[in-house]
Design a protein around this motif. Structure first.
Motif, PDB file in Angstrom:
ATOM      1  N   LEU A  91      10.735  -2.540 -51.012  1.00  0.00           N
ATOM      2  CA  LEU A  91      10.350  -2.157 -52.374  1.00  0.00           C
ATOM      3  C   LEU A  91       9.957  -3.430 -53.126  1.00  0.00           C
ATOM      4  O   LEU A  91      10.793  -4.294 -53.359  1.00  0.00           O
ATOM      5  N   LEU A 151       8.918   7.019 -50.413  1.00  0.00           N
ATOM      6  CA  LEU A 151       8.492   6.468 -49.127  1.00  0.00           C
ATOM      7  C   LEU A 151       8.697   7.434 -47.957  1.00  0.00           C
ATOM      8  O   LEU A 151       8.565   7.046 -46.789  1.00  0.00           O
ATOM      9  N   GLU A 208      12.600   4.776 -53.262  1.00  0.00           N
ATOM     10  CA  GLU A 208      12.850   5.099 -51.851  1.00  0.00           C
ATOM     11  C   GLU A 208      12.397   6.523 -51.544  1.00  0.00           C
ATOM     12  O   GLU A 208      11.839   6.791 -50.478  1.00  0.00           O
ATOM     13  N   ASP A 230      17.213   1.629 -43.848  1.00  0.00           N
ATOM     14  CA  ASP A 230      17.257   0.862 -45.092  1.00  0.00           C
ATOM     15  C   ASP A 230      15.839   0.488 -45.536  1.00  0.00           C
ATOM     16  O   ASP A 230      15.174  -0.312 -44.895  1.00  0.00           O
ATOM     17  N   LEU A 231      15.403   1.085 -46.646  1.00  0.00           N
ATOM     18  CA  LEU A 231      14.052   0.821 -47.148  1.00  0.00           C
ATOM     19  C   LEU A 231      14.028  -0.230 -48.258  1.00  0.00           C
ATOM     20  O   LEU A 231      12.953  -0.657 -48.677  1.00  0.00           O
ATOM     21  N   LYS A 232      15.210  -0.638 -48.714  1.00  0.00           N
ATOM     22  CA  LYS A 232      15.257  -1.530 -49.885  1.00  0.00           C
ATOM     23  C   LYS A 232      14.472  -2.833 -49.706  1.00  0.00           C
ATOM     24  O   LYS A 232      13.833  -3.290 -50.647  1.00  0.00           O
ATOM     25  N   ILE A 240      16.258   9.128 -45.348  1.00  0.00           N
ATOM     26  CA  ILE A 240      16.318   8.422 -46.632  1.00  0.00           C
ATOM     27  C   ILE A 240      17.525   8.909 -47.436  1.00  0.00           C
ATOM     28  O   ILE A 240      18.283   8.115 -47.998  1.00  0.00           O
ATOM     29  N   ARG A 252       5.650  -2.685 -50.516  1.00  0.00           N
ATOM     30  CA  ARG A 252       5.214  -1.467 -51.202  1.00  0.00           C
ATOM     31  C   ARG A 252       5.263  -1.691 -52.709  1.00  0.00           C
ATOM     32  O   ARG A 252       6.277  -2.137 -53.265  1.00  0.00           O
ATOM     33  N   VAL A 274      18.469  10.387 -54.614  1.00  0.00           N
ATOM     34  CA  VAL A 274      17.931   9.199 -53.950  1.00  0.00           C
ATOM     35  C   VAL A 274      17.220   8.355 -55.003  1.00  0.00           C
ATOM     36  O   VAL A 274      16.649   8.891 -55.952  1.00  0.00           O
ATOM     37  N   HIS A 275      17.246   7.033 -54.844  1.00  0.00           N
ATOM     38  CA  HIS A 275      16.480   6.141 -55.703  1.00  0.00           C
ATOM     39  C   HIS A 275      15.005   6.579 -55.686  1.00  0.00           C
ATOM     40  O   HIS A 275      14.445   6.840 -54.614  1.00  0.00           O
ATOM     41  N   GLN A 289      20.563   7.465 -46.019  1.00  0.00           N
ATOM     42  CA  GLN A 289      20.526   6.006 -45.861  1.00  0.00           C
ATOM     43  C   GLN A 289      20.693   5.572 -44.418  1.00  0.00           C
ATOM     44  O   GLN A 289      21.317   4.549 -44.142  1.00  0.00           O
TER      45      GLN A 289
END
Ligand SMILES: [Zn+2]
Ligand SMILES: [Zn+2]
Length: 353
Positions: free
Chosen positions: A322, A153, A150, A317-319, A311, A345, A146-147, A314
């Motif tokens: 950021l 979070l 992300e 979507d948390l993008k 997360i 964030r 995972v990124h 996916q």
């Protein structure tokens, strides 16, 4: 395997707007512990309150409770399969497993959350440091890469999943989120899959636009519109079925109670400061409309697992949330950036990217 040699850098918030950096020995994990190298930690409102001097009982604090990293060493009594190099999220909350709340399944409100704290000694979850030592139960392994931002979070997402799980709208219901800061927008992301019509109330125009971009069906500007009237207008006079108050304003809670539909639920998600603040509502709303006023805090172990898997795969979507990153040495800049209304964030990472 690590032999305990070497030192690492960590930040300590020692007073209002005071950050000290100290070199401490890299610890070896005890039998049930895991040593994690921090890859990214997010700045949350709790640390912001401590840094700003609003929450002063926490000094000296090694902050950073929203973080993820890489497993460095694992104690021999850790039960879950973990290996050096695994990407993990960290649930900073301590859960004793033995108190009444833990045994009832409410480990988000464990009686012994702060038992590890010694007066005067630096304490805290540790994400604003290069390494952190945690109990095995606090570690959640990502099932796939995972990124890093992300991954960090998982904690705030778990808190929001906890709230939405406690108070889930039915398909076709109208859910209202009060406040489009990070927590309000995380609610929006989590509510997308419920089939509810989601309305966001937020005075800041940029944040309202963000909410619409993230899928809100309607927005309310409470600085120019009457909140209760607007909710009623959007629901043919019925009111909101579920309201999440993601801003610590007593008037927002009062208005949400009065804008609730019959059998509507209002969840106080954000804490209200100073503690002891009172609200005023007409109690007949509870009698005549069977409205429920409740709230939620933190997350239980199941919510955290749900967040990590959401997360990793996916499904949320948390993008859009950021904002930017700073190296650990610029933690003060990270606090300044996190206080701006146009950020959601803000992260601290080893190299600031
Ligand atoms: Zn947080
Ligand atoms: Zn407990």
């Amino acid at each position: 395997m690590l032999n305990g040699a070497g030192s690492y850098r960590r930040s300590v918030i020692t007073g209002p707007r005071q950050i000290a950096f100290e070199e401490v020995a890299i610890p070896l994990p005890g039998p049930s512990q895991v040593l994690v190298k921090v890859a990214a930690a997010a700045v949350c409102t709790w640390e912001q309150r401590v840094y700003a001097g609003i929450d002063s009982w926490s000094y000296p604090l090694v902050g950073g409770h929203e973080f993820a990293g890489e497993v460095i060493a694992v104690g021999p009594k850790v039960s879950q399969p973990l290996a050096p190099g695994d990407q993990v999220a960290v649930a900073g909350l301590r859960r004793c497993g033995e108190c009444w709340a833990c045994r009832r399944g409410y480990d988000n409100v464990c009686d012994n959350q702060h038992s590890a704290r010694e007066p005067g000694k630096a304490w805290g979850p540790g994400g604003f440091g290069e390494y952190a030592l945690l109990e095995g139960y606090q570690i959640y392994r990502y099932p796939r890469p995972v990124h890093a931002l992300e991954a960090a979070l998982a904690e705030p997402l778990a808190c929001v999943l906890h709230d939405v799980k406690r108070f889930t709208p039915r398909r076709g219901d109208t859910a209202v989120i009060v406040g489009a800061g990070i927590m309000g927008l995380l609610h929006l992301a989590a509510l997308r899959s419920t089939g509810a019509v989601v309305v966001v109330s937020e005075p800041d125009a940029t944040r309202r636009t963000k909410a619409l971009e993230m899928g809100a069906h309607a927005v309310i500007d409470p600085s120019t519109e009457d909140y209760v009237e607007s909710v009623k207008r959007l629901t043919e006079g019925r009111g909101a079925n579920v309201t999440y108050v993601a801003i610590g304003l007593p008037s927002a809670i009062e208005q949400s109670v009065h804008a609730a539909a019959k059998r509507g639920v209002v969840s106080v998600y954000a804490s209200v400061h100073p503690r002891g603040t009172l609200i005023q509502v007409d109690p007949n709303v509870f009698h005549h409309k069977e409205v429920v006023l409740s709230g939620s805090v933190a997350q239980d172990h199941e919510d955290f697992l749900d967040a990590v898997w959401s997360i990793a795969h996916q499904t949320i979507d948390l993008k859009p949330l950021l904002s930017c990153s700073f190296p650990l040495g610029q933690l003060a800049d990270a606090f300044a950036a996190a206080a701006r209304p146009d950020t959601y964030r803000v992260f601290v990472t080893p190299d600031g990217v």
